[in-house]
Enzyme design. Structure first.
Site, PDB file in Angstrom:
ATOM      1  N   GLY A 330       0.660  32.832  70.790  1.00  0.00           N
ATOM      2  CA  GLY A 330      -0.186  31.658  70.620  1.00  0.00           C
ATOM      3  C   GLY A 330      -1.154  31.801  69.463  1.00  0.00           C
ATOM      4  O   GLY A 330      -0.914  32.552  68.504  1.00  0.00           O
ATOM      5  N   SER A 331      -2.289  31.102  69.556  1.00  0.00           N
ATOM      6  CA  SER A 331      -3.179  30.936  68.398  1.00  0.00           C
ATOM      7  C   SER A 331      -3.869  32.197  67.913  1.00  0.00           C
ATOM      8  O   SER A 331      -4.428  32.217  66.821  1.00  0.00           O
ATOM      9  CB  SER A 331      -4.234  29.868  68.710  1.00  0.00           C
ATOM     10  OG  SER A 331      -3.623  28.596  68.788  1.00  0.00           O
ATOM     11  N   VAL A 332      -3.855  33.280  68.703  1.00  0.00           N
ATOM     12  CA  VAL A 332      -4.415  34.535  68.190  1.00  0.00           C
ATOM     13  C   VAL A 332      -3.576  35.056  67.020  1.00  0.00           C
ATOM     14  O   VAL A 332      -4.024  35.903  66.253  1.00  0.00           O
ATOM     15  CB  VAL A 332      -4.535  35.600  69.297  1.00  0.00           C
ATOM     16  CG1 VAL A 332      -5.675  35.287  70.251  1.00  0.00           C
ATOM     17  CG2 VAL A 332      -3.225  35.741  70.069  1.00  0.00           C
ATOM     18  N   MET A 333      -2.370  34.522  66.869  1.00  0.00           N
ATOM     19  CA  MET A 333      -1.515  34.878  65.730  1.00  0.00           C
ATOM     20  C   MET A 333      -2.055  34.280  64.435  1.00  0.00           C
ATOM     21  O   MET A 333      -1.716  34.754  63.332  1.00  0.00           O
ATOM     22  CB  MET A 333      -0.088  34.358  65.991  1.00  0.00           C
ATOM     23  CG  MET A 333       0.952  34.841  64.992  1.00  0.00           C
ATOM     24  SD  MET A 333       1.370  36.579  65.267  1.00  0.00           S
ATOM     25  CE  MET A 333       2.473  36.883  63.887  1.00  0.00           C
ATOM     26  N   LYS A 334      -2.898  33.261  64.541  1.00  0.00           N
ATOM     27  CA  LYS A 334      -3.441  32.605  63.348  1.00  0.00           C
ATOM     28  C   LYS A 334      -4.285  33.562  62.500  1.00  0.00           C
ATOM     29  O   LYS A 334      -4.497  33.316  61.315  1.00  0.00           O
ATOM     30  CB  LYS A 334      -4.267  31.389  63.760  1.00  0.00           C
ATOM     31  CG  LYS A 334      -3.417  30.249  64.320  1.00  0.00           C
ATOM     32  CD  LYS A 334      -4.272  29.121  64.890  1.00  0.00           C
ATOM     33  CE  LYS A 334      -3.406  28.011  65.476  1.00  0.00           C
ATOM     34  NZ  LYS A 334      -4.193  26.987  66.197  1.00  0.00           N
TER      35      LYS A 334
END
Length: 723
Positions: A330-334
């Protein structure tokens, strides 16, 4: 005719001749047999074998006694030299009831006074006198010996000695090598488990401890050592033969393994995870605290977990989810998408885009705020966690360069952290929509350990460190030490890039439009990123729906200017989501990160933890008083006056006001479970050995067996939980 007849008559009348013929035949047979024996004996003497059996070895075996000198299994220590796993011994009790079991002078070695045995054992085992007598009088009258189930297993040396002091005839103990895990639930899947295994060689069976999971498994050869042997020549009475020497090959003890785990931080993390799991009943938690400068893991755990000391809750869940489970982050990959486009020199922070939704390859991609925030600058895409913004950034960067950065950060390959069964992850990167969604952590599968490795580069000026959980291995015999030094695995981005990313991660926490305001810690500057990842359906044809069917996460680095710690937490499908995901995770993240930062500054902190005192063997009234003074809640199971078992075990870290189970001698009784958590119910099942059926989530509101009822004949207990 007449002549022939006369000849036969003459022969019959000549017995001397007949004897000569018979004697000659007999002599020939004797000589032949004698020659055969001589030939056979000569062959045996010359070859030393008979029927392919080596007679010399057979003779040696008859008079030679070989005994195995067992090697001690190495101890696993934490970073400060405290034992986490070490060798121990447990005892099981049994009783011989066969009247034929006698010794010299017909000494009776079987149970002669069953009433006395039952009376004494009921004082030390969680069994009533009635049940013990029932065990001592089995229906099969030919039974040689009886055991007492789980109640008679895993006894401590102290309990064994107490029973032996009563001199019970016919009662015996078996000694079993065991592994002691003094901290109980403590990075259990990472430390792992060693269990008994039996191997046979040359007709001799040897029982030893073998690692079956975690570090116990992956470092089994190092920990096990090598058994020795002792050879003694003995006569038929078992005494050593004169003028013979004892041949001995010493055992080589296993090496000790020292970890990077800090017990102070690990124990606190376990406490926080247990509290959150009890309250929110998530299907899974992962949490890792790392020093990004070295890659050393300071604390790590997961839920579900188990207690390696008792085996409770192990069941069939043997996976180390930190390394074996690959999932869409999810968005922690951003964090990595942002770092990549900044490092490539293509980041347009002041350019604007239209948020809300975007069309890519025939698919529509939405922001979590489906209506969006209108036209906003790319500088706000990260703190607002805008999927649409990151799709545009991936397109600006280009799919080829984005994939190159993914590989630079060492995704799609194992970190080789030292934990077994580590997954490599995977990526779906064929179509434009596949490529787009990887920018915000969908369509790519990673492990928690891979994420930590990548985050180390952001927190360490672009220098990416391999996650490290083994600090050193020490040979106890030679003193030789093998030190595991920090390993740099790459430099995926420049130092200037990481400074910009850390600045943007602070915006997540401190800008009024950031998604991580709840992660503020007074007195410290925090850099963070939140995440919400969809979970694929079982057939992989789509994603689960529902407010709680996500993997919620947060990664934080502190102090933000020069991070000394990286803390990454994931939570999968909380079943009792009475708070927002960010609030739930902050109940773990904030106190954990604060504790680490305070330790780093040499500050002492007040803790809500306590160390479980030893109460086994003590009087019940005294034990209840001791536990109450320690701000613990004793739950008495049994009508006796002496504590025979306790849960948690002595020395384990426990929370203030936590339930402590006190098993007494005699018959077991049912406690009042009203208000208990699911965790407490499972611990009750563990210590009593009873089957408990749990219905619902939350806290106990109903039980089908009344408090103070006897548990002796109860097969299953049903309890109902409600939020």
């Amino acid at each position: 005719m007449k002549s022939s007849k006369n000849k036969r008559l003459i022969n019959k009348r000549n017995p001397r001749r007949n004897r000569q013929i018979i004697g000659g035949a007999f002599l020939f047979a004797v000589v032949a047999i004698f020659l055969l024996f001589i030939f056979r004996f000569s062959y045996i003497v010359a070859s030393g074998k008979i029927d392919d059996q080596n007679l010399t070895k057979k003779a040696e075996a008859l008079y030679q006694d070989d005994s195995v000198l067992k090697a001690n299994r190495g101890t696993i220590f934490d970073a400060m030299g405290n034992p986490i796993a070490e060798d121990s011994t447990s005892y099981s009790i049994y009783a011989v009831i066969d009247h034929r079991y006698t010794g010299s002078n017909d000494k009776k070695l079987y149970v002669t006074d069953k009433n006395k045995v039952a009376t004494v054992l009921s004082q030390y085992l969680p069994m009533s006198k009635k049940d013990i007598l029932k065990t001592l009088n089995p229906q099969n009258k030919k039974t040689f010996q009886v055991e007492f189930g789980t109640a008679g297993q895993g006894l401590s040396l102290a309990i064994k000695q107490e029973i032996e002091n009563h001199n019970l005839r016919g009662v015996y103990f078996t000694e079993t090598p065991a592994r002691l895990y003094p901290n109980g639930t403590f990075a259990s899947h990472q430390i792992g488990l060693a269990q008994q295994s039996t191997t046979s060689k040359a007709g001799t069976s040897t029982t030893a401890l073998t690692g079956v999971m975690g570090i116990e498994k992956s470092y089994n050869k190092i920990l096990s050592g090598t058994n020795g042997v002792k050879q003694v020549k003995k006569d038929s009475y078992g005494y050593q033969l004169p003028n013979t020497k004892v041949k001995q090959k010493a055992a080589k003890n296993g090496s000790d393994v020292y970890l990077t785990i800090d017990s102070r931080l690990q124990s606190y993390l376990e406490t926080l995870l247990t509290k959150a799991q009890t309250k929110y009943d998530a299907k899974g938690f992962n949490a890792i605290l790392m020093n990004p400068k070295t890659g050393q893991i300071l604390a790590a755990s997961q839920r579900p977990t188990f207690n390696p000391q008792t085996g409770a809750s192990l069941g069939s869940f043997w996976r180390d989810t930190l390394t074996e489970d690959a999932y869409e982050p999810g968005s922690v990959m951003k964090v990595f998408t942002l770092a990549s486009i900044i490092d490539a020199g293509k980041y347009p922070p002041n350019s604007y885009y239209t948020s809300g939704q975007v069309q890519v390859g025939g698919s529509t991609i939405h922001d979590w705020n489906t209506t969006g925030w209108g036209s906003i600058p790319y500088a706000q895409a990260f703190p607002r966690s805008s999927n649409v913004g990151f799709v545009h950034l991936e397109q600006i960067l280009g799919e080829k360069e984005w994939l190159e950065y993914i590989k630079k950060f060492k995704f799609l390959q194992s970190t080789n952290s030292g934990l077994s069964g580590e997954s490599s992850g995977s990526i779906q990167f064929k179509s434009a929509s596949d490529q787009a969604i990887t920018s915000f952590g969908q369509g790519i599968n990673v492990t928690a350990m891979q994420m930590m490795q990548g985050y180390s580069a952001i927190a360490n000026d672009g220098k990416e460190m391999k996650p490290q959980i083994i600090d050193k291995v020490v040979n106890p015999t030679t003193g030789k030490t093998t030190k595991y030094k920090p390993v740099t695995v790459g430099h995926p981005v420049k130092k200037s890039t990481t400074k910009q990313v850390l600045k943007d991660m602070q915006d997540v926490v401190y800008k009024n439009y950031g998604t991580g305001a709840v992660y503020k810690i007074p007195g410290y500057r925090i850099a963070a990123k939140t995440g919400t990842a969809q979970i694929s359906t079982a057939n992989g044809g789509g994603y689960l729906t529902g407010d709680n069917n996500y993997i919620f996460s947060v990664v934080g680095m502190a102090p933000a200017k020069n991070p000394q710690y990286v803390l990454y937490i994931t939570m999968k499908q909380p079943q009792n989501m009475t708070e927002s995901p960010e609030k739930i995770l902050s109940e773990i993240f904030n106190p954990m990160m604060k504790r680490a930062l305070e330790y780093n500054q040499g500050k002492t902190t007040k803790t809500d933890q306590a160390t479980m005192p030893k109460i086994s063997g003590e009087a019940v009234n005294d034990s209840v008083s001791t536990l109450t003074k320690a701000q613990l809640k004793p739950v008495q199971i049994g009508t006796g006056n002496t504590v025979v078992q306790q849960l948690p075990q002595a020395g384990e870290k426990v929370l203030s006001n936590q339930h402590v189970f006190v098993m007494t001698n005699g018959a077991m009784t049912m406690p009042d479970m009203t208000g208990w958590s699911k965790s407490d119910v499972l611990k009750f099942a563990e210590i009593t050995g009873k089957s408990v059926k749990i219905s619902g989530t939350g806290y106990v509101t109903k039980q089908d067996l009344a408090a103070k009822s006897l548990l002796d004949s109860t097969k299953e207990i049903t309890v109902t939980l409600q939020p």
